[in-house]
Each structure stands twice: as structure tokens, then as C-alpha cells.
Write an enzyme that holds these catalytic residues in place. Structure first.
Site, PDB file in Angstrom:
ATOM      1  N   LYS A  30       0.827  -1.200   0.000  1.00  0.00           N
ATOM      2  CA  LYS A  30       0.000   0.000   0.000  1.00  0.00           C
ATOM      3  C   LYS A  30       0.863   1.251   0.000  1.00  0.00           C
ATOM      4  O   LYS A  30       0.502   2.262  -0.629  1.00  0.00           O
ATOM      5  CB  LYS A  30      -0.940   0.006   1.208  1.00  0.00           C
ATOM      6  N   ASP A  87      -8.867   5.580   5.031  1.00  0.00           N
ATOM      7  CA  ASP A  87      -9.747   4.465   5.330  1.00  0.00           C
ATOM      8  C   ASP A  87     -10.707   4.344   4.167  1.00  0.00           C
ATOM      9  O   ASP A  87     -11.183   5.360   3.624  1.00  0.00           O
ATOM     10  CB  ASP A  87     -10.511   4.693   6.636  1.00  0.00           C
ATOM     11  N   SER A  88     -10.964   3.125   3.754  1.00  0.00           N
ATOM     12  CA  SER A  88     -11.766   2.937   2.550  1.00  0.00           C
ATOM     13  C   SER A  88     -12.550   1.643   2.629  1.00  0.00           C
ATOM     14  O   SER A  88     -12.277   0.758   3.447  1.00  0.00           O
ATOM     15  CB  SER A  88     -10.864   2.928   1.306  1.00  0.00           C
ATOM     16  N   ASP A 174     -13.269  -6.583  -5.478  1.00  0.00           N
ATOM     17  CA  ASP A 174     -12.974  -6.226  -6.868  1.00  0.00           C
ATOM     18  C   ASP A 174     -13.645  -7.135  -7.896  1.00  0.00           C
ATOM     19  O   ASP A 174     -14.121  -6.653  -8.931  1.00  0.00           O
ATOM     20  CB  ASP A 174     -11.467  -6.212  -7.108  1.00  0.00           C
ATOM     21  N   ARG A 200      -9.416   5.339  -4.263  1.00  0.00           N
ATOM     22  CA  ARG A 200      -8.152   5.695  -3.614  1.00  0.00           C
ATOM     23  C   ARG A 200      -7.323   6.612  -4.512  1.00  0.00           C
ATOM     24  O   ARG A 200      -6.684   7.557  -4.034  1.00  0.00           O
ATOM     25  CB  ARG A 200      -7.370   4.436  -3.262  1.00  0.00           C
TER      26      ARG A 200
END
Length: 227
Positions: A30, A87-88, A174, A200
Site C-alpha cells: 500500500k 480508510d476505505s 474487486d 483511492r
């Protein structure tokens, strides 16, 4: 320091000066992803792995925004550094915004993508196609070393939830999340396209002007007068 973003952020600049920002995660992938999304040179991106004595922040917020603030401000104050945290997750309209902040653990502990996807499909089993709308959401917060928030950005990517998994790329939801314009799921589109249109990516691009402004302010004492 006067850094408070009271004026309109400057456009992205290539004249970024070198300084360090800690990303509020221990996930090296990330860190690389966010650094690539920012597309800024001159920043030394670090992760929480570089601060082993900093305790983990309890992500008990009721929203992505609250969790992002908790992480950014908590880690910044504990480490004494500038911190960028996010945060997602996924919000499904037919489920009243769930799984939301519980996205990674929607099916319970321990977190498991396959079980999360199976639970989502089961809950949406009787929901007609036209009502399976959803969105990926990302809230990003930049915090000062004293733990106060300096900037916040938001990114959203809208789509629909399919009835079966499609594609082998990506992670999480996804394979179920289809972008209508592309008629493909995030897992089918690949990283190149996803890095342009994802929630993002959009939050990261919105943060770039603030980072550029921060760089200029931090470097101001070192510039010749009148420069």
C-alpha cells in the site's frame, strides 16, 4: 508554522522538496501504491514499520472519515511526524451503506475476501440488477506532527454489484464490482486502469496540491529571501 490550508491549494508542482511523510499503514504494498498514485518526487515515503514502538490505533470510528482521522492524528502524535492515513471500503445502496467501515471483516473474524464476497452475494440474492448500485469510498487525512489535521480529501468510484465473481486481479470485492462505463469489474480492468479511476486514486490526486503546498512551506526558511 503557518500551514493551515486557508487559501486555494496550488496546482501540482514538480519542484517538490525532500521531506518525509509516514503513511498510516504497515502494508508495504500500500505504501508503494499510494506513493505511485501521488506521483510526487522529493518525498521520502515511510511506513509504520519504521516506528515499531508506536502502538496501533483502534479504528472504532463510525465512518471512513472518522477512522482516517483517528489513524492520521493518532499516529502523527505518537511518532512526531507528518502522517497520511486513509480508510476505505464498499457501500452498497440496497444494504443501507453496508458493509461500510466493516468492509474487510464483513463476514466476521478473521478477515477473508472469499467469505466477505459470499456474504455480500447472499444478502443481495433477491435484489434486482437495477438496484445493485454501490460505490467504493476512500477518505484520506494528512496530520501534522502535533496530531492536528492539516488536510482531508475524499474519493468515490461508483459501480454495480454483479451476481458472480469475474476476473482474477485485484483483491477484496474487486471481482464483484463492475464499472458500468467499462463493462468490466475492477478485477478484470487491471492495475493500470484502476490506478486512474479508483476511489483511492481520486482521493490521492486530490491530496497532491496540499502536499505541494506543504513542501513549499517547509522549504521556505531555506530559500534565499525574495526567491
Amino acid at each position: 508554522m503557518s500551514f493551515g490550508f486557508t487559501s486555494t491549494p496550488e496546482k501540482k508542482t514538480s519542484a517538490m522538496q525532500s521531506f518525509a511523510i509516514v503513511l498510516g499503514t504497515k502494508n508495504r504494498k500500500k505504501v508503494r501504491e499510494l506513493a505511485d498514485l501521488m506521483g510526487l518526487s522529493g518525498i521520502a515515503w515511510r511506513s509504520l514499520d519504521d516506528f515499531p514502538n508506536v502502538p496501533a490505533v483502534d479504528e472504532n470510528g463510525a465512518s471512513f472519515a472518522e477512522n482516517a482521522r483517528l489513524k492520521a492524528q493518532g499516529y502523527a502524535k505518537a511518532a512526531g511526524c507528518w502522517v497520511l492515513a486513509e480508510d476505505s471500503g464498499l457501500e452498497v445502496d440496497a444494504l443501507g451503506g453496508e458493509p461500510g467501515v466493516r468492509s474487510s471483516r464483513f463476514a466476521g473474524e478473521p478477515a477473508d475476501d472469499a467469505r466477505n464476497n459470499a456474504r455480500l452475494l447472499e444478502l443481495l440474492r433477491d435484489v434486482p440488477d437495477e438496484k445493485r448500485t454501490a460505490r467504493f469510498v476512500c477518505h484520506m487525512v494528512l496530520a501534522r506532527p502535533d496530531g492536528t489535521a492539516a488536510a482531508e480529501t475524499f474519493g468515490v468510484c461508483r459501480g454495480v454489484i454483479l451476481r458472480e465473481l469475474r476476473g482474477t486481479g485485484g483483491f477484496g470485492y474487486d471481482p464483484l464490482f463492475q464499472i458500468r462505463e467499462y463493462h468490466r469489474t475492477f478485477a478484470e480492468l487491471g492495475s493500470a486502469v484502476k490506478s486512474c479511476i479508483s476511489h483511492r486514486a481520486r482521493a490521492a490526486r486530490a491530496m497532491v496540491p496540499y502536499l505541494a503546498k506543504l513542501s513549499l512551506e517547509l522549504d521556505a526558511p531555506n530559500r534565499p529571501r525574495g526567491a
